[in-house]
Design a protein around this motif. Structure first.
Motif, short mmCIF file in Angstrom:
data_model
loop_
_atom_site.label_atom_id
_atom_site.label_comp_id
_atom_site.label_asym_id
_atom_site.label_seq_id
_atom_site.Cartn_x
_atom_site.Cartn_y
_atom_site.Cartn_z
N VAL A 109 21.01 -76.28 20.29
CA VAL A 109 20.14 -76.77 19.23
C VAL A 109 18.78 -77.05 19.87
CG1 VAL A 109 19.72 -78.56 17.50
CG2 VAL A 109 22.06 -77.79 17.95
N ASP A 110 17.78 -76.26 19.49
CA ASP A 110 16.44 -76.40 20.07
C ASP A 110 15.65 -77.55 19.46
OD1 ASP A 110 16.78 -74.25 21.80
OD2 ASP A 110 16.09 -72.81 20.30
N ASP A 111 16.04 -77.99 18.28
CA ASP A 111 15.28 -79.03 17.59
C ASP A 111 16.22 -79.80 16.65
OD1 ASP A 111 13.56 -80.54 16.02
OD2 ASP A 111 12.14 -78.90 15.68
N LEU A 112 16.59 -80.99 17.05
CA LEU A 112 17.53 -81.77 16.24
C LEU A 112 16.93 -82.21 14.90
CD1 LEU A 112 19.43 -83.89 18.90
CD2 LEU A 112 20.43 -82.29 17.26
N ARG A 113 15.63 -82.02 14.69
CA ARG A 113 15.04 -82.30 13.37
C ARG A 113 15.69 -81.40 12.32
NH1 ARG A 113 8.77 -81.99 15.08
NH2 ARG A 113 9.64 -80.09 15.90
N ARG A 114 16.03 -80.18 12.71
CA ARG A 114 16.66 -79.24 11.78
C ARG A 114 18.02 -79.73 11.32
NH1 ARG A 114 14.85 -74.20 15.30
NH2 ARG A 114 12.68 -74.16 14.65
N ILE A 132 23.99 -79.93 28.41
CA ILE A 132 22.75 -80.43 28.97
C ILE A 132 21.92 -80.96 27.80
CG2 ILE A 132 20.71 -79.93 30.37
CD1 ILE A 132 22.41 -77.60 31.57
N LEU A 133 21.55 -82.24 27.89
CA LEU A 133 20.81 -82.93 26.84
C LEU A 133 19.37 -83.12 27.28
CD1 LEU A 133 23.46 -85.76 26.26
CD2 LEU A 133 23.45 -83.45 25.31
N TYR A 134 18.43 -82.98 26.33
CA TYR A 134 17.00 -83.06 26.65
C TYR A 134 16.28 -84.03 25.73
CZ TYR A 134 17.90 -78.55 28.95
OH TYR A 134 18.39 -77.55 29.74
N LYS A 135 15.29 -84.73 26.27
CA LYS A 135 14.45 -85.60 25.46
C LYS A 135 13.47 -84.79 24.62
CE LYS A 135 14.40 -90.03 27.88
NZ LYS A 135 13.55 -91.01 28.57
N GLY A 136 13.04 -83.65 25.10
CA GLY A 136 12.06 -82.83 24.38
C GLY A 136 12.69 -81.70 23.60
N ASN A 138 13.22 -77.78 22.42
CA ASN A 138 13.33 -76.52 23.13
C ASN A 138 13.69 -76.69 24.60
OD1 ASN A 138 12.63 -74.95 20.81
ND2 ASN A 138 10.53 -75.64 21.12
N GLN A 139 14.59 -77.61 24.88
CA GLN A 139 15.09 -77.85 26.23
C GLN A 139 13.96 -78.17 27.21
OE1 GLN A 139 16.62 -75.01 24.42
NE2 GLN A 139 17.89 -76.68 23.75
N THR A 140 13.17 -79.18 26.87
CA THR A 140 12.09 -79.64 27.74
C THR A 140 12.22 -81.14 27.99
OG1 THR A 140 10.62 -80.05 25.86
CG2 THR A 140 10.48 -77.86 26.90
N TRP A 160 17.65 -93.88 26.94
CA TRP A 160 17.70 -92.65 26.15
C TRP A 160 17.95 -92.94 24.67
CZ3 TRP A 160 18.51 -87.09 26.76
CH2 TRP A 160 17.93 -86.60 27.94
N ASN A 161 18.09 -94.18 24.28
CA ASN A 161 18.41 -94.49 22.89
C ASN A 161 17.38 -93.90 21.95
OD1 ASN A 161 20.21 -95.80 21.03
ND2 ASN A 161 18.51 -97.18 20.60
N ASP A 162 17.87 -93.13 20.97
CA ASP A 162 17.02 -92.50 19.95
C ASP A 162 15.96 -91.58 20.53
OD1 ASP A 162 18.52 -93.92 18.12
OD2 ASP A 162 17.04 -95.51 17.87
N LYS A 163 16.26 -90.90 21.64
CA LYS A 163 15.28 -90.01 22.27
C LYS A 163 15.77 -88.57 22.42
CE LYS A 163 12.97 -93.73 24.64
NZ LYS A 163 12.60 -94.34 25.91
N LEU A 164 17.03 -88.28 22.12
CA LEU A 164 17.56 -86.93 22.27
C LEU A 164 16.94 -86.01 21.22
CD1 LEU A 164 19.64 -85.02 23.62
CD2 LEU A 164 21.27 -85.77 21.89
#
Length: 177
Positions: A109-114, A132-136, A138-140, A160-164
């Motif tokens: 999932v590149d964008d959890l907004r979707r 692998i989990l990312y704060k940004g 598109n895996q950034t 990391w709360n509410d940052k994934l």
């Protein structure tokens, strides 16, 4: 049989050391912060910059890795990926302690907004695979790696709360992550 061979020089040359299982501290093997290239046979390996499989990391798949880039002379611990990488699944929870809304994720999932879940995750449980989990998007940005059976009940404990914002499963086809 899976193994990783660390080399003191680029292009898989020079003094080398072979490992067939995870190593929490390469100091004990007299090979800490020494590797400049490596070779992987079989399953993937995770190389960490800190002891006890912590800190920044890179995942290396089968084959030769002639230049380690940001991991050059930085590897302090190693973890053999024993998990099967088929049928990945992770459950993301809105609240700590696996409460609130949840989403079962089976693919990148590149964008959890979707999924209407961006910056809402506070805990997770890995059902299958390695993730692998990312704060940004598109895996950034900053990242974490988590393995089958691991449960993280409170992202607040490591800021990391509410940052994934994005995530991906490790795939058999991945050469380097």
């Amino acid at each position: 049989m899976s193994k990783i061979v660390l080399f003191e020089e680029p292009d898989c040359r020079g003094k080398w050391k072979e490992f067939a299982d995870s190593v929490s501290n390469l100091d004990t093997e007299s090979f800490a912060k020494t590797a400049r290239s490596l070779k992987v046979v079989g399953k993937h390996w995770v190389a960490y910059k800190d002891k006890d499989m912590k800190g920044d990391f890179m995942v290396y798949g089968p084959g030769e890795h002639n230049n380690l880039g940001c991991m050059d002379r930085e590897i302090m611990s190693l973890r053999l990926v024993k998990e099967e990488l088929r049928n990945p699944e992770i459950v993301l929870y809105e609240d700590v302690d696996f409460r609130g809304q949840l989403r079962n994720i089976f693919e990148r999932v590149d964008d959890l907004r979707r999924a209407e879940f961006n910056n809402l995750v506070s805990s997770h449980e890995v059902k299958e695979g390695v993730w692998i989990l990312y704060k940004g998007f598109n895996q950034t940005g900053s990242r974490l790696i988590t393995f089958k059976g691991e449960k993280c009940s409170n992202y607040c404990l490591f800021d990391w709360n509410d940052k994934l914002s994005s995530l991906r499963p490790l795939l058999n086809s991945d050469h380097e992550v």
